[in-house]
Design an enzyme around this catalytic site. Structure first.
Site, PDB file in Angstrom:
ATOM      1  N   SER A  45       0.845  -1.203   0.000  1.00  0.00           N
ATOM      2  CA  SER A  45       0.000   0.000   0.000  1.00  0.00           C
ATOM      3  C   SER A  45       0.875   1.245   0.000  1.00  0.00           C
ATOM      4  O   SER A  45       2.088   1.184   0.243  1.00  0.00           O
ATOM      5  CB  SER A  45      -0.914   0.037   1.238  1.00  0.00           C
ATOM      6  OG  SER A  45      -0.148   0.223   2.416  1.00  0.00           O
TER       7      SER A  45
ATOM      8  N   ILE B 251       3.126   4.532  -0.244  1.00  0.00           N
ATOM      9  CA  ILE B 251       4.385   4.898  -0.901  1.00  0.00           C
ATOM     10  C   ILE B 251       5.163   3.666  -1.354  1.00  0.00           C
ATOM     11  O   ILE B 251       5.685   3.617  -2.469  1.00  0.00           O
ATOM     12  CB  ILE B 251       5.237   5.773   0.037  1.00  0.00           C
ATOM     13  CG1 ILE B 251       4.565   7.152   0.219  1.00  0.00           C
ATOM     14  CG2 ILE B 251       6.662   5.939  -0.496  1.00  0.00           C
ATOM     15  CD1 ILE B 251       5.225   8.029   1.277  1.00  0.00           C
TER      16      ILE B 251
ATOM     17  N   ASP C 165       5.337  -7.459   2.588  1.00  0.00           N
ATOM     18  CA  ASP C 165       4.417  -6.730   3.459  1.00  0.00           C
ATOM     19  C   ASP C 165       3.810  -7.728   4.428  1.00  0.00           C
ATOM     20  O   ASP C 165       3.756  -8.928   4.143  1.00  0.00           O
ATOM     21  CB  ASP C 165       3.305  -6.055   2.636  1.00  0.00           C
ATOM     22  CG  ASP C 165       2.763  -4.795   3.304  1.00  0.00           C
ATOM     23  OD1 ASP C 165       2.323  -4.897   4.465  1.00  0.00           O
ATOM     24  OD2 ASP C 165       2.782  -3.722   2.677  1.00  0.00           O
TER      25      ASP C 165
ATOM     26  N   TYR D 213       7.004   8.772  16.780  1.00  0.00           N
ATOM     27  CA  TYR D 213       7.123   8.698  15.314  1.00  0.00           C
ATOM     28  C   TYR D 213       8.243   9.603  14.822  1.00  0.00           C
ATOM     29  O   TYR D 213       9.079   9.190  14.021  1.00  0.00           O
ATOM     30  CB  TYR D 213       5.789   9.098  14.674  1.00  0.00           C
ATOM     31  CG  TYR D 213       5.824   9.105  13.156  1.00  0.00           C
ATOM     32  CD1 TYR D 213       5.678   7.925  12.440  1.00  0.00           C
ATOM     33  CD2 TYR D 213       6.016  10.293  12.449  1.00  0.00           C
ATOM     34  CE1 TYR D 213       5.711   7.926  11.050  1.00  0.00           C
ATOM     35  CE2 TYR D 213       6.057  10.305  11.060  1.00  0.00           C
ATOM     36  CZ  TYR D 213       5.908   9.122  10.368  1.00  0.00           C
ATOM     37  OH  TYR D 213       5.948   9.128   8.990  1.00  0.00           O
TER      38      TYR D 213
ATOM     39  N   THR E  27      -1.567   9.333   1.107  1.00  0.00           N
ATOM     40  CA  THR E  27      -1.637   7.881   1.219  1.00  0.00           C
ATOM     41  C   THR E  27      -3.018   7.498   1.732  1.00  0.00           C
ATOM     42  O   THR E  27      -3.762   8.347   2.233  1.00  0.00           O
ATOM     43  CB  THR E  27      -0.575   7.362   2.193  1.00  0.00           C
ATOM     44  OG1 THR E  27      -0.839   7.913   3.491  1.00  0.00           O
ATOM     45  CG2 THR E  27       0.831   7.759   1.741  1.00  0.00           C
TER      46      THR E  27
END
Length: 262
Positions: A26, A28, A47, A168, A203
């Site tokens: 999914s 990028i 993934d 993050y 995204t």
């Protein structure tokens, strides 16, 4: 100079290369995997998703006339990533390119964040990139050449206004510096390592219905007045992986619509 000019169209040609892309189901990672195939590479798609994301990526690559394999694996497992590299080389050929795009994002005020939330994000975003690079470069060193691109974020360079995501931001800052460090460790062994730091990008995660208000703010805060689309990450990735960037290593390429200028 004349030879360079004559060969310029081939600088971005990836024919003859085998790539591994993590997070290829999914966003990028998916679009970059497709883009590498469009430029001639065969691509291993990794993934941990259980939906049809990897299959859709593989179908696109087949339509582009290139080969691919799909690998359902968790990047936090050294064994799983190592097996993915082994399978890639067995089925597609010697690994020469890699893009590590697997990652997650969430938010919580620092004073309220549970240790488990912090640790899970770090395990995927930082440890996962480390383990992926480690497995990939072991193969590349044997093959005598290779180029790795890690997907970081402008959040590793700046602190996003209004978002409580210190874990993050820290993970992406670490990816940037880890990439530079790895680049210097392997600089004399035929391996290049760079990172890309996207700005706000459309995204699936950022375009959910409940994100409408936040998306508007993202657009207003970006000098170009919009978010990037995932297609706009393909060119930077192809550049850094290709011969066009043969003298580029240890670089973090901001693709942020000018955000970090302000």
């Amino acid at each position: 100079m004349q030879d360079i000019a004559l060969n310029a169209p081939k600088l971005f040609d990836l024919i003859g290369n085998v790539a591994l892309v993590t997070g290829a189901g999914s966003g990028i990672g998916q679009r970059i995997a497709m883009g590498l195939a469009q430029c001639g590479a065969d691509v291993a798609l990794l993934d941990r998703r259980s939906d049809d994301g990897l299959a859709r990526t593989a179908d696109f690559i087949a339509a582009a006339g290139r080969r691919s394999i799909t690998v359902a694996a968790d990047v936090t497992s050294a064994e799983a990533v190592g097996e993915a590299v082994t399978r890639t080389e067995a089925e597609l050929g010697a690994l020469t390119l890699a893009v590590n795009a697997a990652g997650i994002a969430n938010a919580n005020p620092a004073e309220e964040m549970e240790e488990s939330q912090f640790q899970m994000l770090m395990d995927i975003n930082l440890k996962g990139v480390f383990l992926s690079c480690q497995a990939e470069v072991r193969a590349m060193l044997k093959n005598g050449r290779g180029s790795i691109v890690n997907i970081a974020s402008m959040s590793g360079v700046i602190v996003n206004r209004g978002l409580s995501q210190c874990h993050y931001n820290a993970s992406k800052a670490a990816v940037i510096h880890m990439s530079k460090s790895m680049a210097m460790e392997w600089v004399d062994r035929g391996i290049r390592v760079n990172s890309i730091s996207p700005g706000y990008t459309a995204t699936p995660m950022n375009t959910r219905p409940e994100m409408v208000h936040q998306t508007k703010l993202f657009e207003e805060q970006t000098p170009m007045g919009r978010m990037a689309n995932v297609d706009e990450m393909v060119g930077p990735a192809v550049f850094l992986l290709s011969d066009a960037a043969s003298f580029v290593t240890g670089v973090d390429l901001l693709v942020d619509g000018g955000f970090c200028c302000w």
